[in-house]
Scaffold this active site. Structure first.
Site, short mmCIF file in Angstrom:
data_model
loop_
_atom_site.label_atom_id
_atom_site.label_comp_id
_atom_site.label_asym_id
_atom_site.label_seq_id
_atom_site.Cartn_x
_atom_site.Cartn_y
_atom_site.Cartn_z
N LYS A 234 27.87 46.81 -13.63
CA LYS A 234 26.34 46.54 -12.93
C LYS A 234 25.91 47.59 -13.29
O LYS A 234 24.54 47.46 -13.76
CB LYS A 234 26.50 46.26 -11.33
CG LYS A 234 27.45 44.80 -11.07
CD LYS A 234 26.97 44.75 -9.60
CE LYS A 234 27.67 45.72 -8.53
NZ LYS A 234 29.01 45.67 -8.53
N ARG B 161 24.42 42.00 -1.12
CA ARG B 161 25.92 41.72 -0.94
C ARG B 161 26.41 40.95 0.09
O ARG B 161 27.38 40.81 0.13
CB ARG B 161 26.38 43.32 -0.64
CG ARG B 161 26.93 44.05 -1.88
CD ARG B 161 27.02 45.23 -1.54
NE ARG B 161 28.25 46.04 -2.25
CZ ARG B 161 28.29 47.12 -3.08
NH1 ARG B 161 26.82 47.17 -3.62
NH2 ARG B 161 28.97 47.70 -3.87
N ARG C 137 37.13 56.27 -13.30
CA ARG C 137 35.83 56.67 -13.40
C ARG C 137 35.48 58.17 -13.10
O ARG C 137 35.61 58.76 -11.96
CB ARG C 137 34.83 55.67 -12.44
CG ARG C 137 33.47 55.90 -12.82
CD ARG C 137 32.42 54.88 -12.47
NE ARG C 137 32.92 54.28 -11.02
CZ ARG C 137 31.85 53.41 -10.48
NH1 ARG C 137 31.30 52.54 -11.01
NH2 ARG C 137 32.27 53.14 -8.97
N ARG D 148 33.82 59.73 -7.72
CA ARG D 148 32.71 59.50 -6.37
C ARG D 148 34.04 59.60 -5.20
O ARG D 148 35.16 59.04 -5.50
CB ARG D 148 32.21 58.03 -6.61
CG ARG D 148 31.05 57.90 -7.01
CD ARG D 148 30.28 56.62 -7.24
NE ARG D 148 30.74 55.45 -6.27
CZ ARG D 148 30.33 54.24 -6.43
NH1 ARG D 148 29.70 54.03 -7.35
NH2 ARG D 148 30.54 53.43 -5.52
N ARG E 196 36.91 48.01 -0.83
CA ARG E 196 35.62 47.40 -1.19
C ARG E 196 35.77 46.01 -2.06
O ARG E 196 35.08 45.03 -1.89
CB ARG E 196 35.15 48.26 -2.26
CG ARG E 196 34.46 49.75 -2.05
CD ARG E 196 34.51 50.73 -2.99
NE ARG E 196 33.50 50.71 -4.02
CZ ARG E 196 33.78 51.60 -4.94
NH1 ARG E 196 34.63 52.29 -5.24
NH2 ARG E 196 32.64 51.27 -6.08
#
Ligand code: AMP
Length: 248
Positions: free
Chosen positions: A31, A106, A150, A182, A193
């Site tokens: 996204k 969300r 990531r 992160r 998540r």
């Protein structure tokens, strides 16, 4: 206007109004990557609630302190706080021609607030166009690899140690800054998540699917292919008469 001419990014840059665009999907579907590309093509802001919350954390605001632990654990921040933050951002002048929401709504409470707020016209955000919703799909194993691999540069450039590594490990190719991970990009936080996604956000996707002006995109293709599919979807969905797609 000729469809191909209007669908070309140059034509889009010359006055195409995308209105409000929602990018929906599980963590890691791309996204943020896609929102950044579309932001440049459409000249409208990307609004990432995750980025806004991370900024609050960095500035140690009251919201940042409250969100910190929840985010670390991979849990959602309470709806009223996130809605208020989004309302403030949407009131900005730059949101008038449209905006790309990334990571919001969300929950169904957030979606309901978003729908009502846009319909009321009180924020004058996104012009008067109804929103279009794009859902990006990627399978669980690929997402895990994307999330745990990531790495992010100081300016937000995204790398992946498995699929898109920097030339020198841990260093941004362009400006040489150190890459960071992160704190919620661990396997444990990712699984939490994903649980939040299935428990709360999947229903938001169903809500927009049922309402129309909705398109599902295969996010496992290359970044360029996914961008092209999203652009095509926005263009096509914008052509639908309001009555067909359900009204805001
Ligand atoms: P993201 O950068 O979109 O992956 O979001 C990172 C984290 O910020 C999430 O795991 C949540 O803790 C929080 N967050 C971001 N957007 C929202 C939202 N719309 N509602 C609630 N929490 C959010």
């Amino acid at each position: 206007m000729d469809q191909h001419a209007q669908n070309d990014s140059t034509a889009w840059a010359e006055g195409y109004l995308p209105g409000p665009v929602l990018l929906l999907g599980a963590p890691g579907v791309g996204k943020g990557t896609q929102a950044k590309i579309l932001m440049q093509q459409f000249h409208i802001p990307q609004i990432s609630t995750g980025d806004l919350l991370r900024d609050h954390r960095k500035r140690h605001t009251e919201l940042g302190l409250l969100a910190d632990e929840l985010m670390q654990r991979g849990e959602l921040v309470p709806d009223d706080l996130v809605n208020r933050m989004v309302a403030e951002r949407l009131a900005s002048f730059d949101c008038q021609p449209g905006f790309i929401l990334d990571g919001y709504p969300r929950t169904l409470v957030q979606a309901d607030w978003m729908d009502k707020t846009l319909a009321s016209g009180e924020l004058n955000a996104g012009g008067k166009l109804p929103l279009v919703a794009i859902s990006i799909l990627v399978n669980h194993d690929a997402l895990l690899k994307r999330i745990t691999g990531r790495r992010i540069s100081a300016t937000g450039r995204i790398y992946n140690i498995y699929t898109n590594p920097p030339r020198v490990a841990g260093v941004d190719d362009i400006d040489g800054s150190a890459l960071t991970q992160r704190s919620d990009d661990t396997e444990t936080a990712f699984e939490q998540r994903m649980r939040e996604f299935h428990a709360k956000t999947a229903a938001v996707i169903d809500h927009y699917r049922a309402r129309g002006r909705f398109f599902e995109v295969d996010g496992s293709a290359s970044v360029e292919h996914v961008t092209a599919a999203i652009r095509e979807a926005i263009f096509t969905l914008r052509q639908q008469p309001v009555a067909l797609a359900g009204s805001l």
